[in-house]
Design an enzyme around this catalytic site. Sequence first.
Site, short mmCIF file in Angstrom:
data_model
loop_
_atom_site.label_atom_id
_atom_site.label_comp_id
_atom_site.label_asym_id
_atom_site.label_seq_id
_atom_site.Cartn_x
_atom_site.Cartn_y
_atom_site.Cartn_z
N HIS A 1 1.41 4.93 -2.62
CA HIS A 1 1.00 5.68 -3.82
C HIS A 1 2.26 6.32 -4.40
O HIS A 1 2.97 7.06 -3.68
CB HIS A 1 0.00 6.76 -3.45
CG HIS A 1 -1.24 6.22 -2.79
ND1 HIS A 1 -2.43 6.05 -3.46
CD2 HIS A 1 -1.47 5.79 -1.52
CE1 HIS A 1 -3.35 5.56 -2.63
NE2 HIS A 1 -2.78 5.38 -1.45
N GLU B 1 -10.97 4.03 6.40
CA GLU B 1 -9.85 4.90 6.84
C GLU B 1 -10.49 6.04 7.64
O GLU B 1 -10.31 6.13 8.85
CB GLU B 1 -9.08 5.42 5.61
CG GLU B 1 -7.91 6.34 5.97
CD GLU B 1 -7.26 6.97 4.73
OE1 GLU B 1 -7.88 6.99 3.65
OE2 GLU B 1 -6.11 7.47 4.86
N ASP C 1 1.95 4.04 2.69
CA ASP C 1 0.91 4.89 2.07
C ASP C 1 1.55 5.99 1.20
O ASP C 1 1.65 5.82 -0.01
CB ASP C 1 -0.01 5.49 3.14
CG ASP C 1 -1.41 5.81 2.62
OD1 ASP C 1 -1.70 5.48 1.46
OD2 ASP C 1 -2.21 6.37 3.39
N HIS D 1 0.86 -1.19 0.00
CA HIS D 1 0.00 0.00 0.00
C HIS D 1 0.88 1.23 0.00
O HIS D 1 1.32 1.69 1.06
CB HIS D 1 -0.93 -0.03 1.22
CG HIS D 1 -1.91 1.10 1.27
ND1 HIS D 1 -3.08 1.04 2.00
CD2 HIS D 1 -1.91 2.33 0.70
CE1 HIS D 1 -3.75 2.17 1.88
NE2 HIS D 1 -3.04 2.99 1.09
N1 ADE Z 1 -4.49 8.65 -1.94
C1 ADE Z 1 -3.25 8.79 -1.47
N2 ADE Z 1 -3.21 8.55 -0.15
C2 ADE Z 1 -4.47 8.24 0.22
C3 ADE Z 1 -5.09 7.90 1.44
N3 ADE Z 1 -4.40 7.80 2.58
N4 ADE Z 1 -6.42 7.67 1.45
C4 ADE Z 1 -7.13 7.78 0.33
N5 ADE Z 1 -6.61 8.09 -0.85
C5 ADE Z 1 -5.28 8.31 -0.91
ZN ZN Z 2 -3.62 4.86 0.39
#
Ligand code: ADE
Ligand code: ZN
Length: 342
Positions: A18, A199, A277, A16
């Site tokens: 990005h 989340e 993340d 996970h």
């Molecule tokens: N895009 C990048 N980080 C994110 C996150 N923590 N939650 C949702 N979308 C994301």
């Molecule tokens: Zn994310």
Amino acid sequence: MHVSDFVAGLPKAELHMHIEGSIEPERFIELARRNGVAIRWQSVEELRAAYHFENLQDFLDLYYDGCRVLQTAQDFHDVTRDYLRRAHADRVLHAELFLGPQGHTSRGVPIASVMEGVLGAMEAARDEDGITSGLIPVVQRHRSEEESLVMLDALQPWHGRLLGFGLGGAEVGNPPAKFAEFFRRCRALGFKVVAHAGEEGPAAYVREALDLLRVDRLDHGNACVDDPALVAALADSRIPLTLCPLSNLKLQVVDSLAAHPLKRLLQAGLCVTVNSDDPSYFGGYVNDNYRACDEALDLGREGLAQLARNSFEAAFMPDAQRRAALAAVDDWVARASRRAVH
Ligand code: ADE
Ligand code: ZN
């Protein structure tokens, strides 16, 4: 062996992260200059100081704005290669990368520049460092389902080089159900599917992602703790959760790491994993997350090793590679136990 060294040498998968959230300030400023993109910050220090967030939306505003520095295939190559080099240094053997193409095509960047840049860097990292990786485009949940279907079609030339599809962005008010058809089509095409859920959103969104979208893995999923029957079902199915503790702390999803549900869920038998993340925004790569959790939650070497095993159980990788990776974890644990622990 100090716990920090134990984490450093522990083989792991990161599932996970990005790509757009891994642009370090130095690279960010270099890209802005290279592309003549005006930015609000003039130094690495000013940029780092700007990384304080009240909530997810607060972060997403800065994150989407930051994407403007990415213009060419070379830019996408460079940031992807940077991340994979850093992950390799953390003994990540395998990484699954999120990419949000809509944040780029909506600015007029050709989809081919995005895809060829990222995929080329993934191949280079495999050839040069031996780290394997897979790409998971995520659609933005504040946009319409129709737009997600357009993106699925636009990515058709690269379908054979993708692992799966995901869902990210502003969660509250954009429930998984909004993307039921998109996920149905992705599954029909044979892709793995994942979704951010629970989340900032409620346990009901986690249930929807499971029951309606039929995800193979949940991104975050923290809110499941509010629904004991859901926790029991997740323990039973071993549907993995890709937790991101430092992200949760920075976005005020939890008040402290000591209050993070990671340990409770691990002890309840869920396949939880630890991930970064958006490492450049949240102040830590995957090993920083493992170490911070150990410090706050006293996971111990057994807990840390279990997280690494879970990461390979949860990875979308061939079984032979999974077995080899799990054997590498056992090897490291055995080697570490032969040395003194502090
Ligand atoms: N895009 C990048 N980080 C994110 C996150 N923590 N939650 C949702 N979308 C994301
Ligand atoms: Zn994310």
